[in-house]
Design a protein around this motif. Structure first.
Motif, short mmCIF file in Angstrom:
data_model
loop_
_atom_site.label_atom_id
_atom_site.label_comp_id
_atom_site.label_asym_id
_atom_site.label_seq_id
_atom_site.Cartn_x
_atom_site.Cartn_y
_atom_site.Cartn_z
N LEU A 1 0.83 -1.21 0.00
CA LEU A 1 0.00 0.00 0.00
C LEU A 1 0.86 1.25 0.00
CD1 LEU A 1 -2.83 -0.99 2.52
CD2 LEU A 1 -3.04 -0.74 0.05
N ASP A 2 1.88 1.27 0.86
CA ASP A 2 2.77 2.42 0.93
C ASP A 2 3.55 2.60 -0.38
OD1 ASP A 2 1.93 2.84 3.52
OD2 ASP A 2 3.66 1.84 4.43
N ASN A 3 3.97 1.49 -0.97
CA ASN A 3 4.75 1.53 -2.20
C ASN A 3 3.96 2.14 -3.35
OD1 ASN A 3 6.96 0.89 -3.97
ND2 ASN A 3 5.83 -0.92 -4.65
N LEU A 4 2.65 1.85 -3.40
CA LEU A 4 1.83 2.29 -4.52
C LEU A 4 1.07 3.59 -4.26
CD1 LEU A 4 0.34 -1.14 -5.64
CD2 LEU A 4 2.06 0.22 -6.82
N ALA A 5 1.09 4.07 -3.03
CA ALA A 5 0.29 5.26 -2.70
C ALA A 5 0.66 6.44 -3.61
CB ALA A 5 0.51 5.65 -1.23
N GLY A 6 -0.32 6.96 -4.32
CA GLY A 6 -0.09 8.11 -5.19
C GLY A 6 0.66 7.80 -6.47
N ALA A 7 0.84 6.52 -6.80
CA ALA A 7 1.66 6.16 -7.96
C ALA A 7 0.93 6.26 -9.28
CB ALA A 7 2.21 4.74 -7.80
N LEU A 8 -0.41 6.22 -9.25
CA LEU A 8 -1.19 6.23 -10.49
C LEU A 8 -1.94 7.53 -10.67
CD1 LEU A 8 -2.72 2.62 -10.50
CD2 LEU A 8 -0.62 3.42 -11.60
N ALA A 9 -2.19 7.87 -11.92
CA ALA A 9 -2.98 9.05 -12.25
C ALA A 9 -3.73 8.79 -13.54
CB ALA A 9 -2.09 10.28 -12.40
N VAL A 10 -4.83 9.50 -13.72
CA VAL A 10 -5.62 9.41 -14.94
C VAL A 10 -5.10 10.45 -15.93
CG1 VAL A 10 -7.93 9.78 -15.92
CG2 VAL A 10 -7.65 8.52 -13.77
N THR A 11 -4.99 10.06 -17.18
CA THR A 11 -4.49 10.96 -18.21
C THR A 11 -5.41 12.16 -18.37
OG1 THR A 11 -5.66 9.69 -19.89
CG2 THR A 11 -3.36 9.10 -19.47
N ASP A 12 -4.88 13.24 -18.93
CA ASP A 12 -5.67 14.44 -19.17
C ASP A 12 -6.89 14.10 -20.01
OD1 ASP A 12 -3.80 15.91 -17.80
OD2 ASP A 12 -2.77 16.66 -19.58
N GLY A 13 -8.04 14.56 -19.57
CA GLY A 13 -9.28 14.28 -20.27
C GLY A 13 -9.88 12.93 -19.96
#
Length: 286
Positions: free
Chosen positions: A170-182
Motif C-alpha cells: 500500500l505504501d509503495n503504490l500510494a499516489g503512484a497512479l494518475a488518470v491521463t488528461d481528459g
C-alpha cells in the motif's frame, strides 16, 4: 516488434497447454475448466485495504490457473488472452449483476491497471490490457456494450512488489497512479470496472480506484459530469448553510461521491465502481 513476432509464431507453431503443457492445444479441457468451471465469486483480501472497490474473481490463483496466467504474462503465450478474457468477462458480469446494474444503454468501461513501462518493454506486451481487450470483445458478443479505457498511467517509479507485505505494498503504490488528461470525462460516460489479471493484497486495485475517484471528482466539480446540476447543487448547499463559500459547497459535492457502505466506490456520475480480476489469492474467496 517482439509482440508482433509472438502473435505470428502463436499462429503457425504447434501450441501447448498453458496450464499443464499438454501438446497441440492452447488450453486443454481440464485447465479450461479450472479457469472457468466455477461461477465467479466476490473476493476480499485479508486484510482488506480501505477504499478497495467490490471485486469479483473467476478462479483462485493456484495450480493450473496460476500456470496459465504466468504463461501469458511472462512467457508471451498470447493465444491465452482469449480464454483469460472470457474468464474476466464472467467476473465483470458477476459484479454488475450483484450491483443490479442492467442499464443496456450505458457502456461498461473496463479500466486496466497499468504495468510499469519497463515491465511492458521487457515482456513485449501489457498483459492486463490484452486480457481486458479480450474481455470487452466477449462482453460485446454476449450483448453487453463494453470498451477498454486505458486512461491510467504510472506517474512515478515504484519498487518491485514481490517480497513486500500488504502494508508495504500500500505504501509503495500510494499516489503512484494518475488518470491521463481528459480521462475523467471519458470515465464519466459509463459504468467503471477496474480490471487486472491477478489480485493478491488488493494494493494495485485500491490505488487505481483512488486515481479514478480523484479524476471523476474533479470532472464532477469543474463541469465535466454534472453540468447545470452541479451549479444547482452548489447553490442549494450554499443557501442552506448561509455562510458557506462556493468552494466548500463544491467540496461537499465531491465528498458525497467518494464511498458508500461496504467499500463500494461511487464514481462521479453516481455509479458504483467495481473491480474484476481473472484470479485472486485462494484465501480471499468468500
Amino acid at each position: 516488434m517482439r509482440g508482433w513476432w509472438q502473435d505470428l509464431t502463436d499462429l503457425v507453431l504447434p501450441a501447448e497447454c498453458g496450464g499443464c503443457g499438454r501438446p497441440r492445444t492452447v488450453l486443454c479441457p481440464e485447465c479450461r475448466a479450472a479457469l472457468r468451471g466455477a461461477a465467479p465469486r466476490r473476493v476480499r483480501p485479508v486484510p482488506e485495504p480501505p477504499g478497495l472497490p467490490v471485486a469479483h474473481a473467476a478462479a483462485p490463483y493456484e495450480n493450473a490457473v496460476r500456470a496459465v496466467l504466468l504463461a501469458h504474462k511472462e512467457r508471451g503465450a498470447l493465444a491465452l488472452a482469449a480464454p483469460l478474457g472470457a474468464a474476466l468477462a464472467g467476473a465483470v458480469r458477476a459484479g454488475l449483476r450483484e450491483a443490479g446494474e442492467v442499464r443496456e444503454h450505458e457502456p461498461v468501461l473496463l479500466v486496466p491497471v497499468p504495468s510499469a513501462r519497463t515491465a511492458v518493454r521487457a515482456r513485449g506486451h501489457d498483459p492486463a490490457r490484452r486480457i481486458a481487450l479480450a474481455a470487452a470483445g466477449e462482453l460485446r458478443r454476449t450483448g453487453t456494450a463494453a470498451r477498454v479505457l486505458g486512461v491510467l498511467r504510472q506517474r512515478r517509479a515504484v519498487a518491485d512488489q514481490s517480497g513486500l507485505n500488504s502494508r508495504q505494498r500500500l505504501d509503495n503504490l500510494a499516489g503512484a497512479l494518475a488518470v491521463t488528461d481528459g480521462g475523467g470525462r471519458l470515465l464519466a460516460e459509463g459504468r467503471v470496472v477496474l480490471v487486472d489479471d491477478v489480485m493478491t493484497t488488493g494494493a494495485s486495485l485500491r490505488e487505481a480506484a483512488r486515481a479514478v475517484r480523484s479524476a471523476l471528482d474533479e470532472t464532477a466539480v469543474y463541469g465535466g459530469v454534472a453540468g447545470e446540476g452541479r451549479a444547482k447543487r452548489i447553490e442549494g448547499a450554499t443557501a442552506a448553510a448561509g455562510v458557506r463559500t462556493v468552494r466548500s459547497a463544491e467540496r461537499e459535492v465531491v465528498d458525497r461521491t467518494r464511498e458508500v457502505p461496504g467499500n463500494a466506490a461511487v464514481n462521479g456520475a453516481g455509479n458504483i465502481m467495481r473491480a474484476a480480476v481473472v484470479a485472486a489469492s485462494p484465501e480471499s474467496f468468500q
